[in-house]
Design a protein around this motif. Structure first.
Motif, PDB file in Angstrom:
ATOM      1  N   THR A  43     -13.129  32.085 -34.914  1.00 36.26           N
ATOM      2  CA  THR A  43     -12.021  31.951 -33.972  1.00 36.26           C
ATOM      3  C   THR A  43     -11.017  33.097 -34.138  1.00 36.26           C
ATOM      4  O   THR A  43     -10.215  33.338 -33.250  1.00 36.26           O
ATOM      5  N   GLN A  99     -11.548  27.738 -25.740  1.00 38.62           N
ATOM      6  CA  GLN A  99     -10.189  27.232 -25.914  1.00 38.62           C
ATOM      7  C   GLN A  99     -10.190  25.819 -26.498  1.00 38.62           C
ATOM      8  O   GLN A  99      -9.282  25.455 -27.247  1.00 38.62           O
ATOM      9  N   LEU A 102     -10.368  26.344 -30.172  1.00 39.58           N
ATOM     10  CA  LEU A 102      -9.091  26.866 -30.654  1.00 39.58           C
ATOM     11  C   LEU A 102      -8.024  25.772 -30.702  1.00 39.58           C
ATOM     12  O   LEU A 102      -7.245  25.693 -31.662  1.00 39.58           O
ATOM     13  N   ASP A 103      -7.993  24.928 -29.687  1.00 38.68           N
ATOM     14  CA  ASP A 103      -7.036  23.812 -29.661  1.00 38.68           C
ATOM     15  C   ASP A 103      -7.299  22.826 -30.794  1.00 38.68           C
ATOM     16  O   ASP A 103      -6.369  22.341 -31.438  1.00 38.68           O
ATOM     17  N   ALA A 105      -8.713  23.488 -33.716  1.00 43.22           N
ATOM     18  CA  ALA A 105      -8.295  24.142 -34.964  1.00 43.22           C
ATOM     19  C   ALA A 105      -6.781  24.139 -35.117  1.00 43.22           C
ATOM     20  O   ALA A 105      -6.251  23.868 -36.203  1.00 43.22           O
ATOM     21  N   GLN A 106      -6.073  24.405 -34.025  1.00 44.15           N
ATOM     22  CA  GLN A 106      -4.611  24.430 -34.083  1.00 44.15           C
ATOM     23  C   GLN A 106      -4.051  23.029 -34.297  1.00 44.15           C
ATOM     24  O   GLN A 106      -3.129  22.844 -35.096  1.00 44.15           O
ATOM     25  N   GLN A 107      -4.603  22.047 -33.620  1.00 44.96           N
ATOM     26  CA  GLN A 107      -4.128  20.666 -33.754  1.00 44.96           C
ATOM     27  C   GLN A 107      -4.209  20.194 -35.199  1.00 44.96           C
ATOM     28  O   GLN A 107      -3.318  19.502 -35.677  1.00 44.96           O
ATOM     29  N   HIS A 108      -5.256  20.594 -35.913  1.00 50.97           N
ATOM     30  CA  HIS A 108      -5.457  20.137 -37.287  1.00 50.97           C
ATOM     31  C   HIS A 108      -5.007  21.162 -38.326  1.00 50.97           C
ATOM     32  O   HIS A 108      -5.172  20.928 -39.520  1.00 50.97           O
ATOM     33  N   GLN A 109      -4.440  22.267 -37.871  1.00 48.96           N
ATOM     34  CA  GLN A 109      -3.922  23.322 -38.749  1.00 48.96           C
ATOM     35  C   GLN A 109      -4.962  23.742 -39.794  1.00 48.96           C
ATOM     36  O   GLN A 109      -4.696  23.782 -40.995  1.00 48.96           O
ATOM     37  N   THR A 111      -7.391  26.056 -41.981  1.00 52.71           N
ATOM     38  CA  THR A 111      -7.236  27.375 -42.591  1.00 52.71           C
ATOM     39  C   THR A 111      -8.554  27.975 -43.060  1.00 52.71           C
ATOM     40  O   THR A 111      -8.569  29.099 -43.535  1.00 52.71           O
TER      41      THR A 111
END
Length: 160
Positions: A43, A99, A102-103, A105-109, A111
């Protein structure tokens, strides 16, 4: 009363173990060596291989629409943060848009590396349900495998 409860717990445990075993019978065999030739895009737009790099690797296959994946991915993130001896790669499958991944991954932060998988990877790793896990040793042999929700402790135990 206590004996009856103990028997019920034992019965539940045995049924759970049987179902877990049955779910993993179609996956790659334990002790088999994985195909290390898959180069995939993360990503973050890097390219990596789906292979262990001198430490144990948890290879996690998920779909962004999968509710069990949403419930279990935080346990994988905690395992990754607390244990430097493990690497983690999450492979997104069955998504319609990048997307969506990506959403997720961002929602669950998240790393750890998340890669965009495809049908060829799905078939090569015999992924039939989500989430699916493989624990790969430093020689790229499968140590363990699982399908479905797993706690952080369960993931840790499978990774030893």
């Amino acid at each position: 009363m206590l004996k009856n409860l103990s028997l019920q717990v034992l019965f539940f445990f045995l049924v759970f173990q049987l179902l877990s075993w049955f779910q993993t019978t179609d996956m790659l065999a334990t002790d088999s060596t994985i195909n290390t030739s898959f180069m995939v895009q993360t990503t973050m737009e890097d390219e990596i291989t789906l292979a262990a790099d001198n430490k144990t690797l948890v290879l996690y296959f998920f779909a962004p629409w999968c509710s069990v994946c949403h419930a279990s991915i935080d346990n994988l993130q905690k395992l990754y943060e607390k244990n430097e001896q493990f690497d983690v790669i999450a492979v997104a499958l069955d998504f319609t848009e990048k997307q969506d991944v990506l959403d997720f991954a961002q929602q669950h932060q998240l790393t750890f590396p998340i890669v965009f998988g495809n049908e060829k990877i799905k078939q090569a790793f015999k992924v039939f349900a989500y989430p699916s896990y493989y624990v790969i040793d430093e020689h790229n042999s499968i140590k363990s495998k699982s399908v479905g929700y797993s706690t952080e402790f369960g993931l840790y135990l499978r990774s030893l």
